[in-house]
Design an enzyme around this catalytic site. Structure first.
Site, PDB file in Angstrom:
ATOM      1  N   GLU A   1      -1.817   8.501   4.435  1.00 46.76           N
ATOM      2  CA  GLU A   1      -1.139   9.815   4.444  1.00 46.76           C
ATOM      3  C   GLU A   1      -0.849  10.138   2.984  1.00 46.76           C
ATOM      4  O   GLU A   1       0.076   9.565   2.396  1.00 46.76           O
ATOM      5  CB  GLU A   1       0.160   9.740   5.261  1.00 46.76           C
ATOM      6  CG  GLU A   1      -0.027   9.364   6.722  1.00 46.76           C
ATOM      7  CD  GLU A   1      -0.719  10.451   7.537  1.00 46.76           C
ATOM      8  OE1 GLU A   1      -0.600  11.635   7.187  1.00 46.76           O
ATOM      9  OE2 GLU A   1      -1.408  10.096   8.517  1.00 46.76           O
TER      10      GLU A   1
ATOM     11  N   CYS B   1       5.567  16.315   0.851  1.00 50.34           N
ATOM     12  CA  CYS B   1       4.092  16.319   0.854  1.00 50.34           C
ATOM     13  C   CYS B   1       3.565  17.665   1.330  1.00 50.34           C
ATOM     14  O   CYS B   1       2.508  18.104   0.887  1.00 50.34           O
ATOM     15  CB  CYS B   1       3.568  15.187   1.722  1.00 50.34           C
ATOM     16  SG  CYS B   1       4.152  15.232   3.410  1.00 50.34           S
TER      17      CYS B   1
HETATM   18  P1  NAD Z   1       3.178   6.271  -4.732  1.00 48.62           P
HETATM   19  O1  NAD Z   1       1.738   6.323  -4.386  1.00 48.62           O
HETATM   20  O2  NAD Z   1       3.545   6.123  -6.152  1.00 48.62           O
HETATM   21  O3  NAD Z   1       3.899   5.055  -3.965  1.00 48.62           O
HETATM   22  C1  NAD Z   1       3.889   4.928  -2.564  1.00 48.62           C
HETATM   23  C2  NAD Z   1       4.112   3.469  -2.189  1.00 48.62           C
HETATM   24  O4  NAD Z   1       3.011   2.697  -2.661  1.00 48.62           O
HETATM   25  C3  NAD Z   1       5.357   2.821  -2.789  1.00 48.62           C
HETATM   26  O5  NAD Z   1       5.943   1.962  -1.844  1.00 48.62           O
HETATM   27  C4  NAD Z   1       4.802   2.027  -3.945  1.00 48.62           C
HETATM   28  O6  NAD Z   1       5.608   0.900  -4.302  1.00 48.62           O
HETATM   29  C5  NAD Z   1       3.486   1.566  -3.377  1.00 48.62           C
HETATM   30  N1  NAD Z   1       2.480   1.223  -4.386  1.00 48.62           N
HETATM   31  C6  NAD Z   1       2.459   1.541  -5.701  1.00 48.62           C
HETATM   32  N2  NAD Z   1       1.357   1.018  -6.283  1.00 48.62           N
HETATM   33  C7  NAD Z   1       0.674   0.376  -5.320  1.00 48.62           C
HETATM   34  C8  NAD Z   1      -0.537  -0.347  -5.295  1.00 48.62           C
HETATM   35  N3  NAD Z   1      -1.269  -0.530  -6.384  1.00 48.62           N
HETATM   36  N4  NAD Z   1      -0.939  -0.877  -4.123  1.00 48.62           N
HETATM   37  C9  NAD Z   1      -0.220  -0.707  -2.985  1.00 48.62           C
HETATM   38  N5  NAD Z   1       0.939  -0.031  -2.955  1.00 48.62           N
HETATM   39  C10 NAD Z   1       1.387   0.503  -4.107  1.00 48.62           C
HETATM   40  O7  NAD Z   1       3.822   7.572  -4.094  1.00 48.62           O
HETATM   41  P2  NAD Z   1       5.321   8.096  -4.273  1.00 48.62           P
HETATM   42  O8  NAD Z   1       5.449   8.647  -5.642  1.00 48.62           O
HETATM   43  O9  NAD Z   1       6.268   7.080  -3.790  1.00 48.62           O
HETATM   44  O10 NAD Z   1       5.358   9.303  -3.196  1.00 48.62           O
HETATM   45  C11 NAD Z   1       4.948  10.592  -3.482  1.00 48.62           C
HETATM   46  C12 NAD Z   1       3.529  10.837  -2.977  1.00 48.62           C
HETATM   47  O11 NAD Z   1       3.466  10.595  -1.572  1.00 48.62           O
HETATM   48  C13 NAD Z   1       3.087  12.276  -3.146  1.00 48.62           C
HETATM   49  O12 NAD Z   1       1.743  12.291  -3.562  1.00 48.62           O
HETATM   50  C14 NAD Z   1       3.217  12.864  -1.751  1.00 48.62           C
HETATM   51  O13 NAD Z   1       2.411  13.975  -1.498  1.00 48.62           O
HETATM   52  C15 NAD Z   1       2.816  11.680  -0.922  1.00 48.62           C
HETATM   53  N6  NAD Z   1       3.322  11.834   0.442  1.00 48.62           N
HETATM   54  C16 NAD Z   1       2.441  12.081   1.458  1.00 48.62           C
HETATM   55  C17 NAD Z   1       2.920  12.284   2.754  1.00 48.62           C
HETATM   56  C18 NAD Z   1       1.984  12.576   3.891  1.00 48.62           C
HETATM   57  O14 NAD Z   1       2.433  12.512   5.027  1.00 48.62           O
HETATM   58  N7  NAD Z   1       0.732  12.906   3.655  1.00 48.62           N
HETATM   59  C19 NAD Z   1       4.288  12.217   2.999  1.00 48.62           C
HETATM   60  C20 NAD Z   1       5.141  11.973   1.942  1.00 48.62           C
HETATM   61  C21 NAD Z   1       4.658  11.779   0.669  1.00 48.62           C
END
Ligand code: NAD
Length: 488
Positions: free
Chosen positions: A216, A250
């Site tokens: 997502e 998002c």
């Molecule tokens: P992010 O990708 O920075 O982090 C998300 C999660 O991934 C965190 O728990 C983080 O610790 C983990 N993570 C970081 N590096 C990783 C790696 N190398 N391998 C595995 N996991 C890792 O995202 P964010 O800044 O926390 O959230 C914002 C983003 O999420 C925005 O792009 C937003 O659009 C998206 N989002 C999407 C939805 C949806 O339903 N499509 C909903 C909410 C947020």
């Protein structure tokens, strides 16, 4: 449920597998009762949960309650009521070729589901995938964002109160490196919510052990306002959709396309409503703070890039610490970051379009395809536009909150994701569909060895009868003679 500090990813996975051995034997009805307890535990604690979210994210109180906690309760109740039906054995048809057989699909749990969640709706985006996995009979390991790791404690407390058996739900705290260790340890599904860039890394690592992923990801959602729309309502929705949770949603409205003939009138309403937004904390304000300095810097960079390329800022540029006041930009084009990359902040770029075709082309000129919002009184036109838009979700004459309908699957198109959750689809994607056929045949089946010229002729006649354009009399005659042969 709480893990000892430093417990390895392997150990956590092992604990989860052990817990799965008994959790998978529970019936959907037993699990629904546990979901009910989780829902009740949330309600018993609701003010504290909201307080914890607000303290750790800077959200407005109402945002935390209405957009983080409320949709989660709705989703829990939906699976409480519907999981048993959705996961029930499903009878399927059996073709004539398989005479004397019956067929069904059985939905079984997958095993250990690793949920990796972001910071923007820490409660909902951790708990909804988790309860979906639990409802399907899986055990869960949650890796929350390190920016909102508090949610791990909040949810451990909730699960304890709900009386969930040991290790059915575990929390693993840490950064992206820790998340990678967990993926490498080999769960049975990774459910990831976060940015598109991180999603690619998750998929790459998961592919090493062929672990399935649900992604997502980010969005750049367009809102299209046609000249026949209710402009007052559309302007209200635009400021809510773009600025709620400081634009860190998002499905935020990230691009606004307005039909040229009503642009001036619409902009007037939009700016008036934007000026009326109350920025701050507490329950009497609309827009709270941004999560981190880094996120604020990305947003400011998008504004600067747009201004350097000729955009006009129609609002006063103002910030106080992590509070960025809502900004509206005009004179924008698709050469600007603010129109192509996810901004994830309280910024709304507005662009004019002339025709329906042009509106669709502009909206589709994006790597992302999460949600969209189409405004017109002509519902036929709106439905036509929605069909042409390359997004996984769409809302006609409203914005954002379609994500909260538990009956509908939610997932992104293009680089906004792979798969979907919510609704029956979400629960089934966290299950292994096992297709079963039952034979009531006796003795030897006609397709078994030995192959003979006679069998070849029979199969040929069957093919011609089944798939050819014979009339009813010919078909019946052929089937009768085939049946006699098969019986023999
Ligand atoms: P992010 O990708 O920075 O982090 C998300 C999660 O991934 C965190 O728990 C983080 O610790 C983990 N993570 C970081 N590096 C990783 C790696 N190398 N391998 C595995 N996991 C890792 O995202 P964010 O800044 O926390 O959230 C914002 C983003 O999420 C925005 O792009 C937003 O659009 C998206 N989002 C999407 C939805 C949806 O339903 N499509 C909903 C909410 C947020």
């Amino acid at each position: 449920m709480a893990l000892k500090k430093g417990a390895s990813a392997k150990k956590i996975l092992e604990n989860s597998r052990k817990a799965f051995a008994s959790w998978k034997k529970t019936t959907p009805a037993e699990r629904a009762r546990k979901l009910a307890r989780i829902r009740e535990a949330i309600l018993e604690d609701i003010d504290l949960i909201v307080e914890e979210i607000v303290k750790n994210t800077g959200k407005a109180d109402t945002d935390a309650l209405m957009s983080d906690v409320l949709p989660t309760l709705e989703m829990i109740q939906y699976y409480e009521k519907n999981a048993a039906r959705i996961l029930a054995r499903e009878k399927r048809k059996t073709p004539l070729m398989f005479i004397n057989n019956s067929s069904f699909v059985e939905y079984k749990p997958l095993g250990v589901v690793l949920v990796i969640s972001p910071w923007n709706y820490p409660f909902q985006l951790s708990l909804v995938p988790a309860i979906t996995a639990l409802a399907a009979g899986n055990t869960v390991i949650l890796k929350p964002s390190s920016a909102t790791s508090f949610i791990g404690r909040t949810l451990e407390r909730t699960m304890r109160r709900a009386g969930l058996p040991k290790n059915v739900f575990q929390v693993f705290r840490g950064n992206g490196r820790k998340a990678q260790e967990l993926i490498k340890a080999g769960p049975d599904l990774v459910f990831f919510t976060g940015s598109t860039g991180t999603g690619k890394k998750v998929m790459r690592t998961a592919s090493e052990n062929l672990v399935p992923v649900e992604l997502e990801l980010g969005g750049k959602d367009p809102m299209i306002v046609f000249e026949d729309a209710d402009l007052e309502r559309a302007a209200d929705a635009a400021v809510y959709g773009a600025f709620a949770n400081a634009g860190q949603t998002c499905v935020s409205i990230e691009r606004l396309y307005v039909q040229e003939s009503v642009m001036e009138e619409f902009l007037g309403k939009l700016l008036e409503k934007t000026r009326g937004i109350r920025v701050g904390s507490g329950s009497d304000c609309d827009v709270g703070a941004m999560i981190t300095k880094e996120q604020l810097m990305i947003v400011e960079e998008h504004i600067d890039d747009a201004l350097a390329k000729g955009a006009r800022l129609l609002t006063k540029r103002k910030k106080k610490g992590l509070f960025l006041y809502p900004q509206v930009l005009s004179n924008v084009n698709h050469g600007m970051k603010v129109m192509k990359q996810e901004t994830f902040g309280p910024v709304l770029p507005v662009m004019a379009f002339k025709t329906e075709k042009q509106a669709v082309e502009l909206a589709n000129d994006s790597d992302y395809g999460l949600n969209s919002s189409v405004w017109t009184k002509d519902i036929k036109k709106a439905e036509r536009v929605v069909r042409a838009l390359e997004t996984g979700n769409a809302y006609i004459n409203d914005a954002v909150k379609n994500i909260g309908n538990p009956h509908l699957p939610f997932g992104g198109a293009k680089k906004s994701g792979i798969g979907a959750y919510h609704g029956p689809e979400g629960l089934r994607r966290m299950s292994q569909a096992c297709s079963v056929m039952v034979s009531k045949g006796k003795g030897k089946e006609p397709n078994w060895f030995p192959y003979t010229t006679g069998l070849y002729q029979t199969v040929k006649k069957l093919a011609q009868t089944n798939y050819g354009n014979l009339n009813l009399i010919e078909k019946t005659r052929n089937y009768l003679s085939l049946y006699k042969k098969i019986k023999r």
